[in-house]
Design an enzyme around this catalytic site. Structure first.
Site, PDB file in Angstrom:
ATOM      1  N   CYS A 218      -1.417   9.031   3.100  1.00 37.57           N
ATOM      2  CA  CYS A 218      -1.394   8.593   1.698  1.00 37.57           C
ATOM      3  C   CYS A 218      -2.720   8.854   1.006  1.00 37.57           C
ATOM      4  O   CYS A 218      -2.767   8.947  -0.222  1.00 37.57           O
ATOM      5  CB  CYS A 218      -1.016   7.116   1.618  1.00 37.57           C
ATOM      6  SG  CYS A 218      -2.079   6.035   2.588  1.00 37.57           S
TER       7      CYS A 218
ATOM      8  N   GLU B  83       3.682  13.570  -4.663  1.00 38.37           N
ATOM      9  CA  GLU B  83       3.084  13.424  -3.334  1.00 38.37           C
ATOM     10  C   GLU B  83       3.840  14.307  -2.351  1.00 38.37           C
ATOM     11  O   GLU B  83       5.028  14.124  -2.112  1.00 38.37           O
ATOM     12  CB  GLU B  83       3.135  11.963  -2.882  1.00 38.37           C
ATOM     13  CG  GLU B  83       2.404  11.723  -1.571  1.00 38.37           C
ATOM     14  CD  GLU B  83       2.387  10.264  -1.162  1.00 38.37           C
ATOM     15  OE1 GLU B  83       1.372   9.833  -0.605  1.00 38.37           O
ATOM     16  OE2 GLU B  83       3.387   9.566  -1.405  1.00 38.37           O
TER      17      GLU B  83
ATOM     18  N   GLU C 252       0.884  -1.169   0.000  1.00 41.10           N
ATOM     19  CA  GLU C 252       0.000   0.000   0.000  1.00 41.10           C
ATOM     20  C   GLU C 252       0.911   1.205   0.000  1.00 41.10           C
ATOM     21  O   GLU C 252       1.608   1.471   0.979  1.00 41.10           O
ATOM     22  CB  GLU C 252      -0.924  -0.018   1.223  1.00 41.10           C
ATOM     23  CG  GLU C 252      -2.090   0.957   1.102  1.00 41.10           C
ATOM     24  CD  GLU C 252      -1.763   2.336   1.612  1.00 41.10           C
ATOM     25  OE1 GLU C 252      -1.520   3.230   0.758  1.00 41.10           O
ATOM     26  OE2 GLU C 252      -1.714   2.532   2.827  1.00 41.10           O
TER      27      GLU C 252
END
Length: 505
Positions: A303, A398, A268
């Site tokens: 995230c 990100e 993940e």
């Protein structure tokens, strides 16, 4: 259970903590084989909290040997489903009894606001353990329709020794997402917490052993990625790795699996998540509240954070005005003060990385609608940047910090294209008053979780994971998470009576 205490009460708990410092292997704390340690610090103050055992491949080998021994002799996996369930429920009760201590320890180690630890992370951790415990005796094996001459069973079996490699942004919750289904399935686990946030994982292992999880079943090996993470990934007796963290590190675990025993890997990884707001959204106050929460929850160190606001141009100005109003509720400061909703970033290095995006704002001459400043220590104000184009680093990378970029669109097709213009595909949010548009956007945005008229990740019953570079190999949460930690076996039994057949002939 979920109500926060006062700042004075939290500080009193912090002053009385007895922090764990050693690895937890085979049911007890022990120093690293080398005797080396590393410092864990309070990011809000820079003060050293403790010296933690710095483990290496020797410690990993020892922990894996103990975990394998525990798995093979069946001290956990061969217990009845009801017995394992009872122990995990007792484990959850011990977590609940120690909830204030865990919340403070988490806040001190990570910089997270203690209010968030108390009201979200700790209760969700407890709920996750309980939920997977309750599932143990409700998962049925199956048979296959193979005719009268055979009996076929399709059964789940625990995969074996599992390496759980955790991130620093949600230490307790990500631990629970891994060990909940792994332990429920009957596996043994080796946990590598992030170096920045080791304390609560060690304390949880101690409570698990107190609850009755046998020695060797739940082990914690602190240390760095090269010293502990890579040996876990390369180990021939580790049967599966469950990882949450950055995409580049996730790729390493795929390489480790290829170069070792082809162990199963579930990743993940990162996200660059859009919130798409159409001009027919029915309640812009609700939209503003949800977008602010999605962008700045956990300082944006998440995230699934909403880091891209993709808004129809005709409602952008009005929405930004309302976002500004809600941002006034997000105070920045001491994480142990429950009045604050923005704490310190996890480390100086991470602060510098996030701050570099503020430098890009100046270089690209973008408009700062709100925030944009750093504060004493490693605090960054919640920030909204307008006029961000798809070519900007703020749109593409990100950030993992409290910075929201704003990009406008005119048509529905343009909104879908902008939302999908990323290497990631973890989560997305859609805001519209039209059911048809909501369904179309939800279907066409390539992400593992899409929420409509809200921000969130679902609950314990729903799977969590992503498309593209956001994930690989499986999902966290829900009944589907158990598939990560099990092998499927087909058992074929010949029940034909050939002697009878011969007599009939």
């Amino acid at each position: 259970m979920h109500e926060p205490l006062t700042a004075a009460e939290y500080k009193a708990i912090a002053a009385g903590l007895d922090l764990p410092t050693n690895a937890f292997i085979d049911g007890s704390f022990r120093p690293s084989h080398s005797g080396k340690t590393f410092k864990t610090t309070n990011p809000a103050t820079g003060e050293t909290l403790a010296e933690i055992a710095a483990c290496d491949a020797t410690d990993v080998d020892y922990a894996v040997a103990k975990a394998k021994q525990a798995f093979e002799d069946g001290r956990w996996r061969l217990q009845s489903p009801g017995d394992r369930k009872a122990i995990l429920i007792k484990f959850a009760k011990l977590l609940e009894d120690n909830r204030h201590e865990l919340a403070v320890m988490e806040s001190l180690d990570s910089g997270k606001p203690v209010r968030e630890c108390q009201t979200v992370d700790v209760p969700d951790t407890i709920h996750t353990i309980r939920w997977h415990a309750e599932l143990i005796d409700k998962l049925y094996d199956s048979t296959a329709p193979v005719g009268a001459n055979a009996l076929t069973m399709v059964v789940r079996e625990p995969i074996g020794v599992v390496g759980c490699v955790l991130p620093w942004n949600f230490p307790l919750l990500m631990l629970a997402w891994k060990i909940g289904p792994a332990l429920a399935s009957g596996c043994s686990v080796i946990v590598k917490p992030a170096q920045e946030t080791t304390l609560t994982t060690l304390r949880v292992a101690e409570l698990a052993h107190e609850a009755g999880i046998p020695a060797g079943v739940f082990n914690v090996v602190p240390g760095g990625g090269k010293d502990v993470g890579e040996p876990i990934g390369m180990h021939m007796d580790v049967d599966m790795v469950a990882f949450t963290g950055s995409t580049p590190t996730g790729r390493r675990f795929l390489r480790y699996a290829a170069d070792s025993n082809l162990k199963k890997v579930v990743l993940e990884c990162g996200g660059k998540n859009p919130a798409v707001v159409l001009d027919d959204a029915e309640d812009l106050d609700l939209v503003a509240e949800q977008v602010v929460n999605g962008a700045f929850w956990n300082m944006g160190e998440n995230c699934s954070a909403t880091s891209r606001l993709i808004v129809q141009s005709s409602v952008k100005d009005e929405l930004l005005k309302r976002i500004g109003a809600y941002m006034r509720e997000w105070k920045t400061g001491d994480p142990l003060d429950p009045e604050n909703r923005i704490g310190a970033l996890v480390s100086k290095n991470h602060f510098e990385k996030v701050s570099s995006f503020l430098d890009d704002v100046k270089t690209e001459k973008l408009s700062v609608a709100f925030g944009g400043e750093t504060q004493k220590g490693i605090y960054i104000e919640p920030t909204v940047v307008d006029g961000v184009t798809p070519s900007s680093r703020l749109f593409r990378e990100e950030i993992f910090g409290p910075i929201l970029s704003v990009t406008t669109f005119e048509t529905l097709a343009e909104a879908i294209a902008l939302a999908n213009d990323t290497n990631y595909g973890l989560t997305a949010s859609v805001y519209t008053g039209s059911l048809k548009k909501a369904v179309r956007l939800s279907r066409e945005i390539r992400a593992g979780v899409v929420t409509v008229n809200c921000f969130g990740e679902g609950d314990a019953t729903t799977p969590f994971g992503g498309y593209k570079e956001s994930g690989f190999g499986g999902r966290d949460k829900s009944i589907f998470a158990h598939d990560n930690y099990c092998e499927l076996k087909t058992i074929w039994i010949d029940v034909s009576d050939r002697s009878v057949d011969e007599t009939i002939r």
